[in-house]
Scaffold this motif. Structure first.
Motif, PDB file in Angstrom:
ATOM      1  N   ARG A  93      -3.385   1.242  -9.290  1.00 50.65           N
ATOM      2  CA  ARG A  93      -2.206   0.408  -9.103  1.00 50.65           C
ATOM      3  C   ARG A  93      -1.038   1.115  -9.764  1.00 50.65           C
ATOM      4  O   ARG A  93      -1.184   1.721 -10.828  1.00 50.65           O
ATOM      5  N   CYS A  94       0.115   1.015  -9.116  1.00 50.90           N
ATOM      6  CA  CYS A  94       1.304   1.728  -9.554  1.00 50.90           C
ATOM      7  C   CYS A  94       2.437   0.736  -9.787  1.00 50.90           C
ATOM      8  O   CYS A  94       2.656  -0.171  -8.978  1.00 50.90           O
ATOM      9  N   GLY A  95       3.148   0.910 -10.916  1.00 55.50           N
ATOM     10  CA  GLY A  95       4.262   0.023 -11.213  1.00 55.50           C
ATOM     11  C   GLY A  95       5.002   0.475 -12.444  1.00 55.50           C
ATOM     12  O   GLY A  95       5.133   1.672 -12.702  1.00 55.50           O
ATOM     13  N   GLY A  96       5.461  -0.509 -13.238  1.00 59.72           N
ATOM     14  CA  GLY A  96       6.228  -0.203 -14.429  1.00 59.72           C
ATOM     15  C   GLY A  96       5.396  -0.327 -15.688  1.00 59.72           C
ATOM     16  O   GLY A  96       4.175  -0.138 -15.672  1.00 59.72           O
ATOM     17  N   ASP A  97       6.050  -0.692 -16.789  1.00 60.33           N
ATOM     18  CA  ASP A  97       5.358  -0.763 -18.073  1.00 60.33           C
ATOM     19  C   ASP A  97       4.294  -1.853 -18.093  1.00 60.33           C
ATOM     20  O   ASP A  97       3.254  -1.706 -18.736  1.00 60.33           O
ATOM     21  N   ILE A  98       4.567  -2.985 -17.415  1.00 60.29           N
ATOM     22  CA  ILE A  98       3.585  -4.060 -17.277  1.00 60.29           C
ATOM     23  C   ILE A  98       3.261  -4.188 -15.798  1.00 60.29           C
ATOM     24  O   ILE A  98       4.129  -4.516 -14.985  1.00 60.29           O
ATOM     25  N   LEU A  99       2.025  -3.922 -15.435  1.00 60.58           N
ATOM     26  CA  LEU A  99       1.640  -4.012 -14.028  1.00 60.58           C
ATOM     27  C   LEU A  99       1.463  -5.480 -13.671  1.00 60.58           C
ATOM     28  O   LEU A  99       0.743  -6.223 -14.351  1.00 60.58           O
TER      29      LEU A  99
ATOM     30  N   GLU B 269       0.604   4.715 -23.162  1.00 60.24           N
ATOM     31  CA  GLU B 269       1.349   4.996 -21.935  1.00 60.24           C
ATOM     32  C   GLU B 269       0.383   5.176 -20.772  1.00 60.24           C
ATOM     33  O   GLU B 269      -0.635   5.872 -20.894  1.00 60.24           O
ATOM     34  N   PHE B 270       0.683   4.543 -19.648  1.00 58.23           N
ATOM     35  CA  PHE B 270      -0.044   4.844 -18.426  1.00 58.23           C
ATOM     36  C   PHE B 270       0.361   6.235 -17.924  1.00 58.23           C
ATOM     37  O   PHE B 270       1.449   6.731 -18.238  1.00 58.23           O
ATOM     38  N   SER B 271      -0.512   6.841 -17.149  1.00 55.99           N
ATOM     39  CA  SER B 271      -0.189   8.123 -16.534  1.00 55.99           C
ATOM     40  C   SER B 271       1.019   7.960 -15.612  1.00 55.99           C
ATOM     41  O   SER B 271       1.177   6.924 -14.950  1.00 55.99           O
ATOM     42  N   LYS B 272       1.876   8.985 -15.566  1.00 57.26           N
ATOM     43  CA  LYS B 272       3.106   8.926 -14.770  1.00 57.26           C
ATOM     44  C   LYS B 272       3.099   9.998 -13.687  1.00 57.26           C
ATOM     45  O   LYS B 272       2.468  11.046 -13.833  1.00 57.26           O
ATOM     46  N   ASP B 273       3.857   9.718 -12.620  1.00 58.97           N
ATOM     47  CA  ASP B 273       4.135  10.762 -11.641  1.00 58.97           C
ATOM     48  C   ASP B 273       5.495  11.384 -11.966  1.00 58.97           C
ATOM     49  O   ASP B 273       6.127  11.052 -12.984  1.00 58.97           O
ATOM     50  N   LEU B 274       5.979  12.273 -11.120  1.00 56.73           N
ATOM     51  CA  LEU B 274       7.228  12.984 -11.391  1.00 56.73           C
ATOM     52  C   LEU B 274       8.432  12.058 -11.440  1.00 56.73           C
ATOM     53  O   LEU B 274       9.464  12.390 -12.027  1.00 56.73           O
ATOM     54  N   HIS B 275       8.319  10.885 -10.813  1.00 55.49           N
ATOM     55  CA  HIS B 275       9.438   9.938 -10.762  1.00 55.49           C
ATOM     56  C   HIS B 275       9.348   8.883 -11.853  1.00 55.49           C
ATOM     57  O   HIS B 275      10.166   7.957 -11.879  1.00 55.49           O
ATOM     58  N   GLY B 276       8.347   8.997 -12.730  1.00 55.97           N
ATOM     59  CA  GLY B 276       8.223   8.043 -13.821  1.00 55.97           C
ATOM     60  C   GLY B 276       7.439   6.796 -13.486  1.00 55.97           C
ATOM     61  O   GLY B 276       7.309   5.905 -14.341  1.00 55.97           O
ATOM     62  N   ASN B 277       6.924   6.684 -12.260  1.00 54.74           N
ATOM     63  CA  ASN B 277       6.077   5.537 -11.916  1.00 54.74           C
ATOM     64  C   ASN B 277       4.760   5.637 -12.683  1.00 54.74           C
ATOM     65  O   ASN B 277       4.236   6.729 -12.882  1.00 54.74           O
ATOM     66  N   LYS B 278       4.226   4.490 -13.072  1.00 55.60           N
ATOM     67  CA  LYS B 278       3.039   4.468 -13.932  1.00 55.60           C
ATOM     68  C   LYS B 278       1.816   3.994 -13.168  1.00 55.60           C
ATOM     69  O   LYS B 278       1.915   3.116 -12.299  1.00 55.60           O
ATOM     70  N   TYR B 279       0.651   4.569 -13.539  1.00 56.37           N
ATOM     71  CA  TYR B 279      -0.578   4.350 -12.779  1.00 56.37           C
ATOM     72  C   TYR B 279      -1.698   3.855 -13.688  1.00 56.37           C
ATOM     73  O   TYR B 279      -1.943   4.416 -14.759  1.00 56.37           O
ATOM     74  N   GLN B 280      -2.351   2.811 -13.239  1.00 58.95           N
ATOM     75  CA  GLN B 280      -3.546   2.283 -13.911  1.00 58.95           C
ATOM     76  C   GLN B 280      -4.733   2.453 -12.985  1.00 58.95           C
ATOM     77  O   GLN B 280      -4.667   2.071 -11.810  1.00 58.95           O
ATOM     78  N   ALA B 281      -5.794   3.052 -13.486  1.00 59.59           N
ATOM     79  CA  ALA B 281      -7.013   3.225 -12.689  1.00 59.59           C
ATOM     80  C   ALA B 281      -7.834   1.951 -12.721  1.00 59.59           C
ATOM     81  O   ALA B 281      -7.937   1.290 -13.756  1.00 59.59           O
ATOM     82  N   GLY B 282      -8.424   1.607 -11.589  1.00 62.35           N
ATOM     83  CA  GLY B 282      -9.387   0.516 -11.520  1.00 62.35           C
ATOM     84  C   GLY B 282     -10.707   1.070 -11.020  1.00 62.35           C
ATOM     85  O   GLY B 282     -10.765   1.653  -9.928  1.00 62.35           O
ATOM     86  N   VAL B 283     -11.757   0.936 -11.823  1.00 61.83           N
ATOM     87  CA  VAL B 283     -13.068   1.464 -11.447  1.00 61.83           C
ATOM     88  C   VAL B 283     -14.044   0.294 -11.326  1.00 61.83           C
ATOM     89  O   VAL B 283     -14.279  -0.431 -12.294  1.00 61.83           O
ATOM     90  N   PHE B 284     -14.584   0.119 -10.126  1.00 61.43           N
ATOM     91  CA  PHE B 284     -15.545  -0.962  -9.903  1.00 61.43           C
ATOM     92  C   PHE B 284     -16.908  -0.587 -10.460  1.00 61.43           C
ATOM     93  O   PHE B 284     -17.296   0.591 -10.499  1.00 61.43           O
ATOM     94  N   PHE B 285     -17.629  -1.640 -10.880  1.00 57.18           N
ATOM     95  CA  PHE B 285     -18.966  -1.487 -11.450  1.00 57.18           C
ATOM     96  C   PHE B 285     -19.907  -2.442 -10.739  1.00 57.18           C
ATOM     97  O   PHE B 285     -19.642  -3.643 -10.644  1.00 57.18           O
ATOM     98  N   ALA B 286     -20.987  -1.897 -10.202  1.00 59.44           N
ATOM     99  CA  ALA B 286     -22.048  -2.708  -9.600  1.00 59.44           C
ATOM    100  C   ALA B 286     -23.365  -2.000  -9.909  1.00 59.44           C
ATOM    101  O   ALA B 286     -23.792  -1.124  -9.181  1.00 59.44           O
ATOM    102  N   TYR B 287     -23.949  -2.341 -11.063  1.00 58.50           N
ATOM    103  CA  TYR B 287     -25.115  -1.676 -11.635  1.00 58.50           C
ATOM    104  C   TYR B 287     -24.744  -0.332 -12.248  1.00 58.50           C
ATOM    105  O   TYR B 287     -25.323   0.092 -13.241  1.00 58.50           O
ATOM    106  N   GLU B 288     -23.779   0.317 -11.650  1.00 61.32           N
ATOM    107  CA  GLU B 288     -23.190   1.530 -12.209  1.00 61.32           C
ATOM    108  C   GLU B 288     -21.778   1.655 -11.650  1.00 61.32           C
ATOM    109  O   GLU B 288     -21.407   0.960 -10.700  1.00 61.32           O
TER     110      GLU B 288
ATOM    111  N   VAL C 291       0.845  -1.193   0.000  1.00 64.46           N
ATOM    112  CA  VAL C 291       0.000   0.000   0.000  1.00 64.46           C
ATOM    113  C   VAL C 291       0.882   1.244   0.000  1.00 64.46           C
ATOM    114  O   VAL C 291       1.745   1.413   0.861  1.00 64.46           O
ATOM    115  N   SER C 292       0.666   2.124  -0.971  1.00 64.26           N
ATOM    116  CA  SER C 292       1.477   3.332  -1.107  1.00 64.26           C
ATOM    117  C   SER C 292       1.217   4.305   0.040  1.00 64.26           C
ATOM    118  O   SER C 292       0.115   4.355   0.606  1.00 64.26           O
ATOM    119  N   ASP C 293       2.238   5.103   0.353  1.00 63.94           N
ATOM    120  CA  ASP C 293       2.084   6.169   1.351  1.00 63.94           C
ATOM    121  C   ASP C 293       1.764   7.495   0.674  1.00 63.94           C
ATOM    122  O   ASP C 293       2.071   8.564   1.185  1.00 63.94           O
TER     123      ASP C 293
END
Length: 392
Positions: A373-379, A347-366, A32-34
């Motif tokens: 999640r944060c990582g490299g080129d392949i999460l 390209e995934f979105s990056k922070d200032l240090h080049g770490n890459k971010y993938q959004a996860g959006v849950f769906f339950a009827y909407e 878990v990120s700080d």
């Protein structure tokens, strides 16, 4: 660009007290990120609208696949086809929850679909519970997040009974039907995820029980726990494609149970259509002008692309290929025998240090909740979970 806010991390003991024990990865680093991703209210609204539209597109594409018998193209095991068709025909086979993985969505970057985890999505505890705890622990406003996952899934459990009617009618329609929840013994993350879903269903008003999957008893007439108590619903955090390949006799029994209308499976078998990454090729064919889709094919593309197995998890057996087919990056894994799809690289979105971010959006009827999640080129399974906070 991803904008971050530093927070005080919750110590391991406190995490364990709220049921979150997989806080440390195998290399000793914290899962878990700080930090929190700062998301504007408009960006949250954009995620919400994108996921709702994508789900409608998936539903239309599923109908197209069934009508045109395209199961083989999606890599669907033949012994699940009847089960999929049966579940698609009747609304009582209700999709409880899923998670869309997306690139972009922050800092003006367009939202692009990466895949849809529709059958057995995890990261539920992190999104639904842990994010609230992170904000509370840091004396921040717990309401400043796009996260009503718990309430949305609770209402969606009620829709197993009310269907498209108001879920508030649950109490007057419910007649004691029970849900058995199951996951594999020894996988703590999956068991906690399953037990969280059990708690949500209990809060919705259902009678529930938990049983490790190897102790569940099956016949053509019923699904029972270890004490021979029958259940009208069975939720399993176990992939349908694994049942098809590793437990073909069980696949036959479950098909018979559905045909005999003795029990309902959750998530429904038709979610395997959504789960298949081959569906993104169908989506591109049906919705060529959608701003959310990346070009996807069953053959290598003439641009930089990502090769993925139609079924796979945590970035396993994923390759990044150059326009001329050179392997730029690759992950090993157990899914190499599955059919491949090729998705245009983004390209995934990056922070200032080049770490890459993938959004996860849950769906339950909407659409109902956001996490990253944060990582490299392949999460992969060493990627970190990052919460978010809404800002003006």
């Amino acid at each position: 660009m991803v904008t971050l806010r530093d927070i005080k991390p919750i110590d391991d003991k406190a995490l364990e007290e709220i049921g979150f024990a997989w806080h440390t990865d195998s290399d000793g680093s914290k899962y878990v990120s700080d930090k929190l991703v700062q998301v504007t209210h408009q960006e949250a609204e954009d995620y919400y609208e994108a996921v709702n539209e994508l789900y409608d597109m998936y539903a239309e594409a599923a109908e197209f696949v069934i009508e045109n018998d395209l199961f083989f193209e999606l890599g669907i095991p033949f012994n699940l086809v009847d089960m999929i068709k049966k579940s698609w025909e009747n609304d009582v086979h209700w999709h409880v929850y899923g998670r869309f993985d997306l690139a972009g969505g922050t800092g003006g970057e367009p939202i692009k679909l990466i895949e849809f985890n529709a059958d057995t999505p995890t990261s539920l505890f992190e999104t639904a519970v842990l994010q609230w705890a992170l904000l509370k622990y840091n004396d921040m406003d717990e309401d400043e997040q796009f996260n009503n996952v718990y309430d949305a899934i609770r209402d969606n459990f009620r829709r197993l009974i009310t269907l498209f009617d108001d879920p508030a009618k649950f109490d007057e329609l419910y007649d004691g039907w029970k849900i058995l929840f199951s996951s594999v013994e020894g996988n703590l993350e999956e068991e906690v995820t399953t037990r969280l879903l059990q708690q949500i269903a209990t809060d919705a008003g259902f009678a529930t029980q938990y049983e490790h999957i190897q102790n569940v008893k099956f016949s053509d007439d019923e699904i029972c726990d270890a004490n021979d108590n029958p259940y009208e619903y069975w939720f399993k955090l176990y992939p349908f494609e694994d049942i098809a390949h590793d437990e073909p006799e069980l696949a036959t029994i479950l098909t018979n149970i559905m045909q005999n209308q003795k029990a309902i499976l959750l998530n429904p078998p038709y979610t395997l259509l959504f789960q298949s990454k081959g569906m993104m090729k169908i989506l591109c064919d049906l919705f060529p002008d959608s701003p959310y889709l990346l070009r996807t094919s069953f053959e290598p593309l003439d641009v930089k692309c990502v090769e993925k197995p139609v079924f796979g998890r945590e970035g396993a057996n994923t390759k990044i290929l150059s326009a001329n087919g050179e392997v730029l990056k690759a992950n090993d894994g157990p899914y190499g025998n599955y059919k491949k799809v090729y998705q245009e690289y983004v390209e995934f979105s990056k922070d200032l240090h080049g770490n890459k971010y993938q959004a996860g959006v849950f769906f339950a009827y909407e659409a109902c909740g956001l996490g990253y999640r944060c990582g490299g080129d392949i999460l992969d399974n060493m990627s970190k979970f990052v919460g978010h906070v809404l800002v003006d």
